[in-house]
Scaffold this active site. Sequence first.
Site, PDB file in Angstrom:
ATOM      1  N   SER A 142       0.616  -1.152  -0.017  1.00  0.00           N
ATOM      2  CA  SER A 142      -0.063   0.181   0.010  1.00  0.00           C
ATOM      3  C   SER A 142       0.957   1.174   0.112  1.00  0.00           C
ATOM      4  CB  SER A 142      -0.745  -0.117   1.396  1.00  0.00           C
ATOM      5  OG  SER A 142      -0.421   0.689   2.208  1.00  0.00           O
ATOM      6  N   LYS A 143       0.459   2.306  -0.599  1.00  0.00           N
ATOM      7  CA  LYS A 143       1.277   3.449  -0.825  1.00  0.00           C
ATOM      8  C   LYS A 143       1.370   4.255   0.402  1.00  0.00           C
ATOM      9  CE  LYS A 143      -2.326   6.527  -2.515  1.00  0.00           C
ATOM     10  NZ  LYS A 143      -3.198   6.754  -3.648  1.00  0.00           N
ATOM     11  N   ARG A 144       0.589   3.944   1.469  1.00  0.00           N
ATOM     12  CA  ARG A 144       0.647   4.532   2.953  1.00  0.00           C
ATOM     13  C   ARG A 144       1.949   3.769   3.355  1.00  0.00           C
ATOM     14  NH1 ARG A 144      -3.759   3.097   4.186  1.00  0.00           N
ATOM     15  NH2 ARG A 144      -4.565   3.233   2.029  1.00  0.00           N
ATOM     16  N   ARG A 145       1.871   2.488   3.265  1.00  0.00           N
ATOM     17  CA  ARG A 145       2.821   1.800   4.242  1.00  0.00           C
ATOM     18  C   ARG A 145       4.302   1.522   3.546  1.00  0.00           C
ATOM     19  NH1 ARG A 145      -1.248  -2.355   5.866  1.00  0.00           N
ATOM     20  NH2 ARG A 145      -0.772  -3.035   3.713  1.00  0.00           N
TER      21      ARG A 145
END
Length: 455
Positions: A232-235
Site C-alpha cells: 500500500s502506498k501509505r505503508r
Amino acid sequence: MIRVRFAPSPTGMFHVGGARTALFNWALAQQAGGRFVLRIEDTDATRNRPEWTEGILSALAWIGISEESPVFEGPFFQSAFEPQHREAVAKLLADGKAYYCDCTRERLQERTGSEHKGYDGFCRDRGLTEGAVRFRTPDEGVTVVDDLIRGRVEFPNDAQEDFVIARSDGSPLYVLANAVDDITQGITHVVRGEEHLGNAQRQELLWPALGANPPVWAHLPVIVNEQRKKLSKRRDKVALESYREEGYLAEAMVNYLMLLGWGPGEDREIMPWSEMMPLFKLESVNSASAFFDEKKLRAFNGEYIRALSPDEFVKRVEPWLDADWDRATFAKVAELAQTRVAVLSEISANVDFLFLDEPFFDQASWDKAMKGPAAEILSGYLARLETAEMDPESLKTALEEVGAEHGLKLGKAQAPVRVAITGRTVGLPLFESIEVLGRERSTARLRAALERLQG
Ligand code: GLU
C-alpha cells in the site's frame, strides 16, 4: 491477433504493481505479434492530474514499453470516448437491457429495510423515461468468469443487483466505460490486478449485452509486503519512480517484476527480457499472492550492475556523482566501486572520500575502529607512509609490518587506517584507495585522525 491493453488511472504515483501488469501484457503482445493498447482511464476528474499521466508514460518508457514500438497503440484517453459510452447506454435502454430508475436511497430503504444491501428491481417495468440507468441482471443462475489464472469463478446472480451504468445526469459509470472501450478497441485478453475480479462479473454480463463475446480474463495475484499485507502506498515503497531515483537499473527492475507471480522455470531467475518475454505464459501465473522482496530486488540489482561493462557502468552512475568531482580520479576507482554497490545511489558513500577535503566521519565506524592500539597503528603507519612505495602491494606490506609490531593481523590493523582515510569501516579496497588519494593527502588524513583521537 491478440490485443491486450493496459488501463491505468492517473490518480497517483505509478505503482510497481501497475508496472508488473503492464509488463505481463507487454510480453503477451510482443511474443504473439499482437498489440498493446495503452488506455489512460481518466474519467474520475476529481482524482486525475496531468502529471500522473506524464508519470505513467515516462515510467513505461523506462521499463522498455516504448511508444515507438509497432506493438504499441496509444495512448488513448477514456474521457475522449464518452460519446461511445453514452451511445452504448442508449442502445441498452432501447434493447430493454437497461432501464431508468428514480429511486432514492431513502425510498429503497423504506421498501426493503436498511439491512437489505442491493437494489430490489422496483423500476424494472415502470417505463420511466429519465433517471439513473440500471442494467437488468439475471435473477437466477450464476455468472461464470473463466479466468486463466484463477480457473472458473462463479458469481451467483441473485447476489448481483441491477447495477447503475449511468447517473441521472447521463454521465456513464466506470464499469460500463471500461467494457465499452475494451469492446471498441478489440481487446481479446483482459490481464489486470486481482482487485478487479469483482468488476469482471458485471463486465461479463455487459459484453454480450453489447453484442460482443467476453474476453479471456486473467486476474494477476496481489503483491504483498514482508508482513504479507497487500502493498500500500501509505505503508510501503510502491512508486516505481522511487526505485529509479535510488539507482535501480531498469533491466533489473523488469526482471524482478516479471517474477511476481510468474517464473521462467528451471530455477532460473536472472534472465534478460529478450529471453524471458517468449517464455511468458498466463497459464503458468500463480494465483497465490506474490511477495515483493526488496532485499532480493537489491541483490538482483547488484548482479545487474556487476554485469555491466566498465564503460557502461561509468555512464549509468554518472547522475549520482557530484558535478564537481574530478572524473579522471573517479575513473581510477570505478571498476572497484562497481563490484561494491547494489544500487547506484550508494556510489557516493564509496568514493566521496576521494573528493572531500576531509572525509566524512561515520560516527559508528569511528567508535568501532578507533580503540585499542589504534593511535600506535596510525602513527606507525604514518611514519612508513612518508617514504613507502605508493603501490598497493608495498602499502599493504608496510601495514602488515606495523600490525605485527602490535601483535595484530592485517584485518585488525586496517580498521583505524581505513576509517582515517575514508571515514568508514567498509568501502573500496584500502591500499588502492591510498594509492589513488596520494601520499600527501593520505598522510594528512592519518595526522588529522591522530589529532582527533588524542585531542
Ligand atoms: N483503471 C483501472 C486501474 O487503474 C484498471 C481497470 C482494468 O484494467 O480493467 O486500476
